[in-house]
Scaffold this motif. Structure first.
Motif, PDB file in Angstrom:
ATOM      1  N   SER A  88      30.468  19.446  44.398  1.00  0.00           N
ATOM      2  CA  SER A  88      29.503  18.371  44.599  1.00  0.00           C
ATOM      3  C   SER A  88      30.203  17.069  45.008  1.00  0.00           C
ATOM      4  O   SER A  88      29.729  16.354  45.896  1.00  0.00           O
ATOM      5  N   ILE A  89      31.328  16.773  44.388  1.00  0.00           N
ATOM      6  CA  ILE A  89      32.092  15.578  44.759  1.00  0.00           C
ATOM      7  C   ILE A  89      32.516  15.667  46.223  1.00  0.00           C
ATOM      8  O   ILE A  89      32.333  14.728  46.995  1.00  0.00           O
ATOM      9  N   ARG A  90      33.059  16.804  46.612  1.00  0.00           N
ATOM     10  CA  ARG A  90      33.480  16.981  48.008  1.00  0.00           C
ATOM     11  C   ARG A  90      32.305  16.840  48.979  1.00  0.00           C
ATOM     12  O   ARG A  90      32.398  16.162  49.994  1.00  0.00           O
ATOM     13  N   THR A  91      31.215  17.506  48.657  1.00  0.00           N
ATOM     14  CA  THR A  91      30.039  17.477  49.520  1.00  0.00           C
ATOM     15  C   THR A  91      29.519  16.057  49.687  1.00  0.00           C
ATOM     16  O   THR A  91      29.207  15.620  50.800  1.00  0.00           O
ATOM     17  N   HIS A  92      29.432  15.323  48.603  1.00  0.00           N
ATOM     18  CA  HIS A  92      28.879  13.973  48.672  1.00  0.00           C
ATOM     19  C   HIS A  92      29.869  12.968  49.260  1.00  0.00           C
ATOM     20  O   HIS A  92      29.446  11.965  49.835  1.00  0.00           O
ATOM     21  N   ARG A  93      31.148  13.258  49.169  1.00  0.00           N
ATOM     22  CA  ARG A  93      32.121  12.444  49.911  1.00  0.00           C
ATOM     23  C   ARG A  93      31.854  12.586  51.405  1.00  0.00           C
ATOM     24  O   ARG A  93      31.873  11.613  52.150  1.00  0.00           O
ATOM     25  N   ASN A  94      31.614  13.816  51.836  1.00  0.00           N
ATOM     26  CA  ASN A  94      31.309  14.057  53.246  1.00  0.00           C
ATOM     27  C   ASN A  94      30.022  13.348  53.659  1.00  0.00           C
ATOM     28  O   ASN A  94      29.941  12.760  54.745  1.00  0.00           O
ATOM     29  N   ARG A  95      28.999  13.415  52.807  1.00  0.00           N
ATOM     30  CA  ARG A  95      27.728  12.752  53.126  1.00  0.00           C
ATOM     31  C   ARG A  95      27.911  11.250  53.257  1.00  0.00           C
ATOM     32  O   ARG A  95      27.379  10.630  54.180  1.00  0.00           O
ATOM     33  N   ALA A  96      28.646  10.648  52.309  1.00  0.00           N
ATOM     34  CA  ALA A  96      28.887   9.206  52.374  1.00  0.00           C
ATOM     35  C   ALA A  96      29.645   8.853  53.648  1.00  0.00           C
ATOM     36  O   ALA A  96      29.312   7.877  54.329  1.00  0.00           O
ATOM     37  N   ALA A  97      30.655   9.642  53.980  1.00  0.00           N
ATOM     38  CA  ALA A  97      31.426   9.394  55.202  1.00  0.00           C
ATOM     39  C   ALA A  97      30.539   9.496  56.437  1.00  0.00           C
ATOM     40  O   ALA A  97      30.655   8.676  57.356  1.00  0.00           O
ATOM     41  N   ASP A  98      29.651  10.481  56.457  1.00  0.00           N
ATOM     42  CA  ASP A  98      28.745  10.646  57.600  1.00  0.00           C
ATOM     43  C   ASP A  98      27.791   9.461  57.728  1.00  0.00           C
ATOM     44  O   ASP A  98      27.553   8.962  58.833  1.00  0.00           O
ATOM     45  N   VAL A  99      27.238   9.011  56.600  1.00  0.00           N
ATOM     46  CA  VAL A  99      26.323   7.863  56.640  1.00  0.00           C
ATOM     47  C   VAL A  99      27.055   6.638  57.172  1.00  0.00           C
ATOM     48  O   VAL A  99      26.536   5.909  58.022  1.00  0.00           O
TER      49      VAL A  99
END
Length: 161
Positions: A88-99
């Motif tokens: 979940s941490i990895r996934t949401h790091r990616n989401r934040a980076a994408d945003v």
């Protein structure tokens, strides 16, 4: 007059924003494309455009919140660490980076987004762990660099990642 003819004839005023949002959006888009600026519902269009910006900001806050929530749980309940927290941490790091990549203007609001995210992550961490809220610092204990780069092994028994 038949229903088909009535539907085919354009409405001068168009559909009211409050009556049918979907139809209103389609009509406003068509008017913009046609250059019919006099027929635009400027007040509601401006509000909707601002709302789109707030939505992107809220997406960033949401991604930070999940990262912080799992970091707090990871640090305060090491015996309960799970693979899903690390993922979940990895996934949401990616989401934040994408945003942030898609919306570079949000960089000016990083501090605000992190403050909001931590406030909610702290409350959620207390609720999910059963630990008193006072256990969690009132200010975010992590730097943004830690949030983005600190390793979290997907297998809690694996220290390499």
């Amino acid at each position: 007059m038949s229903a088909v003819k009535a539907a085919a004839r354009p409405q001068e005023a168009g559909t009211a924003y409050e009556d049918d949002f979907y139809t209103w959006t389609q009509e406003q888009g068509a008017r913009l494309r046609a250059g019919d600026f006099a027929g635009l519902d400027l007040e509601n269009l401006a509000e909707e455009i601002e709302t789109l910006g707030r939505t992107e900001f809220n997406s960033l806050v949401s991604a930070w919140r999940v990262i912080l929530l799992h970091m707090l749980k990871w640090d305060h309940q090491p015996e309960r660490r799970t693979r899903s927290w690390a993922i979940s941490i990895r996934t949401h790091r990616n989401r934040a980076a994408d945003v942030l990549k898609d919306n570079p203007g949000l960089k000016s609001r990083l501090t605000d987004s992190l403050v909001r995210a931590y406030r909610d992550a702290r409350d959620e961490a207390s609720g999910e762990t059963g630990l008193p809220i006072r256990v969690f610092p009132t200010a975010c204990p992590y730097t943004r660099e830690e949030m983005l780069a600190r390793p979290f092994p997907a297998d809690p028994d694996d220290t390499t990642d």
